[in-house]
Design an enzyme around this catalytic site. Structure first.
Site, PDB file in Angstrom:
ATOM      1  N   ARG A 245       0.818  -1.227   0.000  1.00 22.25           N
ATOM      2  CA  ARG A 245       0.000   0.000   0.000  1.00 22.25           C
ATOM      3  C   ARG A 245       0.850   1.275   0.000  1.00 22.25           C
ATOM      4  O   ARG A 245       0.405   2.308  -0.494  1.00 22.25           O
ATOM      5  CB  ARG A 245      -0.983  -0.013   1.180  1.00 22.25           C
ATOM      6  CG  ARG A 245      -2.198  -0.869   0.874  1.00 22.25           C
ATOM      7  CD  ARG A 245      -3.154  -1.049   2.036  1.00 22.25           C
ATOM      8  NE  ARG A 245      -4.266  -1.912   1.638  1.00 22.25           N
ATOM      9  CZ  ARG A 245      -5.001  -2.635   2.478  1.00 22.25           C
ATOM     10  NH1 ARG A 245      -4.751  -2.624   3.778  1.00 22.25           N
ATOM     11  NH2 ARG A 245      -5.986  -3.370   2.016  1.00 22.25           N
ATOM     12  N   GLU A 365      -6.610  -1.801  -4.088  1.00 23.49           N
ATOM     13  CA  GLU A 365      -5.790  -2.216  -2.925  1.00 23.49           C
ATOM     14  C   GLU A 365      -6.364  -1.707  -1.601  1.00 23.49           C
ATOM     15  O   GLU A 365      -5.636  -1.315  -0.688  1.00 23.49           O
ATOM     16  CB  GLU A 365      -4.329  -1.809  -3.122  1.00 23.49           C
ATOM     17  CG  GLU A 365      -3.677  -2.702  -4.166  1.00 23.49           C
ATOM     18  CD  GLU A 365      -2.166  -2.711  -4.114  1.00 23.49           C
ATOM     19  OE1 GLU A 365      -1.615  -2.776  -3.001  1.00 23.49           O
ATOM     20  OE2 GLU A 365      -1.552  -2.705  -5.188  1.00 23.49           O
TER      21      GLU A 365
HETATM   22  N1  COS Z   1      -1.473  -8.726   9.149  1.00 19.35           N
HETATM   23  C1  COS Z   1      -1.576  -9.988   9.626  1.00 19.35           C
HETATM   24  N2  COS Z   1      -2.756 -10.536  10.023  1.00 19.35           N
HETATM   25  C2  COS Z   1      -3.841  -9.756   9.922  1.00 19.35           C
HETATM   26  C3  COS Z   1      -3.807  -8.443   9.461  1.00 19.35           C
HETATM   27  C4  COS Z   1      -2.547  -7.923   9.065  1.00 19.35           C
HETATM   28  N3  COS Z   1      -2.424  -6.672   8.597  1.00 19.35           N
HETATM   29  N4  COS Z   1      -5.055  -7.926   9.464  1.00 19.35           N
HETATM   30  C5  COS Z   1      -5.857  -8.882   9.949  1.00 19.35           C
HETATM   31  N5  COS Z   1      -5.125  -9.993  10.219  1.00 19.35           N
HETATM   32  C6  COS Z   1      -5.595 -11.242  10.786  1.00 19.35           C
HETATM   33  C7  COS Z   1      -6.381 -11.016  12.081  1.00 19.35           C
HETATM   34  O1  COS Z   1      -5.512 -10.929  13.187  1.00 19.35           O
HETATM   35  C8  COS Z   1      -7.282 -12.224  12.108  1.00 19.35           C
HETATM   36  O2  COS Z   1      -6.558 -13.346  12.523  1.00 19.35           O
HETATM   37  P1  COS Z   1      -6.688 -14.008  14.013  1.00 19.35           P
HETATM   38  O3  COS Z   1      -8.174 -14.160  14.265  1.00 19.35           O
HETATM   39  O4  COS Z   1      -5.952 -15.289  13.901  1.00 19.35           O
HETATM   40  O5  COS Z   1      -6.039 -13.014  14.938  1.00 19.35           O
HETATM   41  C9  COS Z   1      -7.584 -12.456  10.630  1.00 19.35           C
HETATM   42  O6  COS Z   1      -6.554 -11.829   9.892  1.00 19.35           O
HETATM   43  C10 COS Z   1      -8.919 -11.900  10.213  1.00 19.35           C
HETATM   44  O7  COS Z   1      -8.924 -10.536  10.529  1.00 19.35           O
HETATM   45  P2  COS Z   1     -10.239  -9.673  10.506  1.00 19.35           P
HETATM   46  O8  COS Z   1     -11.296 -10.374  11.356  1.00 19.35           O
HETATM   47  O9  COS Z   1      -9.893  -8.271  10.852  1.00 19.35           O
HETATM   48  O10 COS Z   1     -10.683  -9.804   8.982  1.00 19.35           O
HETATM   49  P3  COS Z   1     -11.923  -9.207   8.217  1.00 19.35           P
HETATM   50  O11 COS Z   1     -12.490 -10.280   7.386  1.00 19.35           O
HETATM   51  O12 COS Z   1     -12.808  -8.451   9.143  1.00 19.35           O
HETATM   52  O13 COS Z   1     -11.253  -8.169   7.177  1.00 19.35           O
HETATM   53  C11 COS Z   1     -10.111  -6.230   6.370  1.00 19.35           C
HETATM   54  C12 COS Z   1     -10.298  -7.234   7.504  1.00 19.35           C
HETATM   55  C13 COS Z   1     -11.372  -5.410   6.103  1.00 19.35           C
HETATM   56  C14 COS Z   1      -8.985  -5.299   6.822  1.00 19.35           C
HETATM   57  C15 COS Z   1      -9.672  -6.987   5.091  1.00 19.35           C
HETATM   58  O14 COS Z   1     -10.708  -7.786   4.592  1.00 19.35           O
HETATM   59  C16 COS Z   1      -9.232  -6.064   3.963  1.00 19.35           C
HETATM   60  O15 COS Z   1      -8.116  -5.555   3.983  1.00 19.35           O
HETATM   61  N6  COS Z   1     -10.094  -5.882   2.959  1.00 19.35           N
HETATM   62  C17 COS Z   1      -9.721  -5.125   1.776  1.00 19.35           C
HETATM   63  C18 COS Z   1      -9.222  -6.050   0.745  1.00 19.35           C
HETATM   64  C19 COS Z   1      -8.556  -5.329  -0.359  1.00 19.35           C
HETATM   65  O16 COS Z   1      -7.719  -4.469  -0.146  1.00 19.35           O
HETATM   66  N7  COS Z   1      -8.918  -5.689  -1.588  1.00 19.35           N
HETATM   67  C20 COS Z   1      -8.284  -5.132  -2.721  1.00 19.35           C
HETATM   68  C21 COS Z   1      -7.801  -6.262  -3.526  1.00 19.35           C
HETATM   69  S1  COS Z   1      -6.216  -6.078  -4.143  1.00 19.35           S
HETATM   70  S2  COS Z   1      -6.441  -4.847  -5.637  1.00 19.35           S
END
Ligand code: COS
Length: 388
Positions: A245, A365
Site C-alpha cells: 500500500r 488495494e
Molecule cells: N497482518 C496480519 N494478520 C492480519 C492483518 C494484518 N495486517 N489484518 C488482519 N489480520 C488477521 C487477524 O488478526 C485475524 O486473525 P486471528 O483471528 O488469527 O487473529 C484475521 O486476519 C482476520 O482478521 P479480521 O477479522 O480483521 O478480517 P476481516 O475479514 O474483518 O477483514 C479487512 C479485515 C477489512 C482489513 C480486510 O478484509 C481487507 O483488507 N479488505 C480489503 C481487501 C482489499 O484491499 N482488496 C483489494 C484487492 S487487491 S487490488
C-alpha cells in the site's frame, strides 16, 4: 535519528525512473489511455532497466529495490502515467506473496520471467471476486485436493494484468465454512487447461493497464504450485497489502504532483482580470493546499515504506498513507481541473486524464473506507497517544 535525505542509491533510482517517465512514458501516455494498452516496446525498455520487477531480489533477476525505494520509483512512474505505472507496478503486488512465503524453487521458476529483457512477462494478483471485494475473506474460489494435486474452480474479477499475465497468484478456499481460516494460495499459469480470461473491463481511468476477469474451470494445479497452505492464505494477503500500500500511496502522490504541476503552470500563464490568475487569492490558496497535501502524502508513504523496509509492523502507517494519498490525488486533480476552468474539462489538457486516473486511488488495494477500518481497528487498543 530523523533524516529527510535520500541515499545516493535512492536518488539514482528516482532519477532513473523520472527520466524513464519523461522520455518513454509521457510521450505515449495519451495514446495508451486512448488505446487501452501498454506497447510491448515500452514494456521491454522498462524490463531492461528493472522497472517490471522492482521488488524482486537481484538473485532472481529483479531490481532488488527495498520498499522505500520502490515507492519513490512508483511516484515517478505514476507521475508519468498512472495507467502504465499500474500495469508495470502490479507485478509487485502479484509476487509479494511469493516473496513472503514462496519456496526457492517457486521463486527461481517464476520471478525471472518478469524481467526477461527479450520477452518480459506479467504477473497478476488473483484475490478479488464478484462477491468478495472489500470483504476479501468471503472469496468463493474453491481448492479441492486431488491426490497430491489441487483442482481450482472459481471466478476472479477486476484483476490488474488479468488478460495479459503469464502467471497468477490465486487465493482460494479449501473450506468456505472456515471463513478466512480456510484460505490458501497457489501459483497458476495462464497456459494451463481450464484457465481463461473473461470480460475485459472498459475503465474510467488508468486505461493503459489491463483489467480483466480470470476464470478457473477445473484447473489442475500440481502440488509444487501450492504457495500457501490452507489456513494461512488470509494472513499472507493482509501482509501483502500492508507491504504494497505504500507503493500505491506513492503512485497516488505522483498523480497529484502531475496535476499540481499543470495547475501551477497554467495559473501563472492564464490572464484574467488583467493579471495571471495565480494572483487571485482563491487560486493561490488552492495551489498552496495542493502543495501541503502532496508533501504530507509523500512523508506518509515514506514512513510506511521505511517501516516495511526495516521489517517493522506497518499496517497502520500503510493505511494512513494509502487513505491520505488516495484522497489527496482525487482532491488535487479535481482542483487542478477547476483551476483550468472549461479548458480543464477538455481531453486536450492533461488534467482531464489525471482526474480520471485519480479516482481508482481511493478504490484499489483497499478503498479509502477500508483503510479507515484498518486504522480504527488499530486504534481500539490505544490508550495513550504519547508519540515518542
Ligand atoms: N497482518 C496480519 N494478520 C492480519 C492483518 C494484518 N495486517 N489484518 C488482519 N489480520 C488477521 C487477524 O488478526 C485475524 O486473525 P486471528 O483471528 O488469527 O487473529 C484475521 O486476519 C482476520 O482478521 P479480521 O477479522 O480483521 O478480517 P476481516 O475479514 O474483518 O477483514 C479487512 C479485515 C477489512 C482489513 C480486510 O478484509 C481487507 O483488507 N479488505 C480489503 C481487501 C482489499 O484491499 N482488496 C483489494 C484487492 S487487491 S487490488
Amino acid at each position: 535519528m530523523v533524516d529527510f535525505e535520500l541515499s545516493d542509491e535512492q536518488k539514482a533510482a528516482a532519477r532513473m525512473a523520472h527520466d524513464f517517465a519523461v522520455n518513454e512514458i509521457r510521450p505515449v501516455a495519451l495514446e495508451c489511455d486512448k488505446e487501452g494498452k501498454i506497447p510491448d516496446e515500452l514494456v521491454k525498455k522498462a524490463a531492461a532497466v528493472g522497472l517490471t520487477a522492482q521488488a524482486v531480489p537481484e538473485e532472481y533477476d529483479g531490481g532488488g529495490l527495498d520498499a522505500i525505494t520502490a515507492a519513490i520509483v512508483s511516484e515517478e512512474m505514476f507521475w508519468g502515467c498512472a495507467g502504465i505505472g499500474t500495469g508495470l507496478g502490479a507485478n509487485n503486488l502479484a509476487i509479494t506473496p511469493l516473496l513472503l512465503v514462496g519456496n526457492d524453487e517457486q521463486k527461481q521458476k517464476y520471478l525471472p520471467r518478469l524481467s526477461d529483457p527479450a520477452n518480459p512477462k506479467f504477473a497478476a494478483f488473483g484475490l478479488t471476486e464478484p462477491g468478495a471485494g472489500s470483504d476479501a475473506a468471503s472469496l468463493a474460489t474453491v481448492a479441492t485436493p486431488d491426490g497430491d494435486d489441487y483442482i481450482l474452480n472459481g471466478q476472479k474479477c477486476f484483476i490488474t494484468n488479468g488478460g495479459i499475465a503469464d502467471f497468477y497468484t490465486i487465493f482460494a478456499t479449501f473450506d468456505k465454512s472456515k471463513g478466512f481460516g480456510g484460505i490458501g494460495g497457489f501459483i497458476v499459469e495462464r497456459a494451463w487447461d481450464g484457465v481463461s480470461v473473461g470480460k475485459h473491463e472498459d475503465k474510467m481511468g488508468i486505461r493503459a493497464s489491463d483489467t480483466s476477469e480470470v476464470i478457473l474451470d477445473n484447473v489442475k494445479v500440481p502440488a509444487e504450485n501450492l504457495m500457501i497452505p490452507e489456513g494461512q492464505g488470509f494472513y499472507v494477503v493482509m501482509q501483502t497489502l500492508d507491504a504494497t500500500r505504500a507503493g500505491v500511496a506513492a503512485g497516488a502522490t505522483g498523480v497529484a504532483r502531475a496535476a499540481f504541476e499543470e495547475a501551477l503552470k497554467y495559473a501563472k500563464e492564464r490572464v484574467q482580470f488583467r493579471k495571471p490568475i495565480i494572483n487571485q487569492q482563491a487560486i493561490a490558496f488552492m495551489l498552496a493546499d495542493m502543495a501541503i497535501k502532496i508533501e504530507a502524502a509523500r512523508r506518509l508513504y515514506l514512513l510506511a515504506g521505511w517501516k516495511a523496509a526495516n521489517n517493522l509492523p506497518c499496517s497502520l502507517e500503510s493505511s494512513y498513507a494509502k487513505a491520505f494519498a488516495g484522497d489527496t490525488a482525487m482532491e488535487v486533480t479535481t482542483d487542478a481541473v477547476q483551476i483550468h476552468g472549461g479548458y480543464g474539462y477538455m481531453k486536450e489538457y492533461l488534467v482531464e486524464k489525471l482526474m480520471r486516473d485519480a479516482k481508482i486511488m481511493q478504490i484499489y488495494e483497499g478503498t479509502a473506507q477500508i483503510q479507515r477500518v484498518v486504522i480504527t481497528g488499530n486504534l481500539m487498543g490505544v490508550t495513550d497517544t504519547y508519540p515518542w
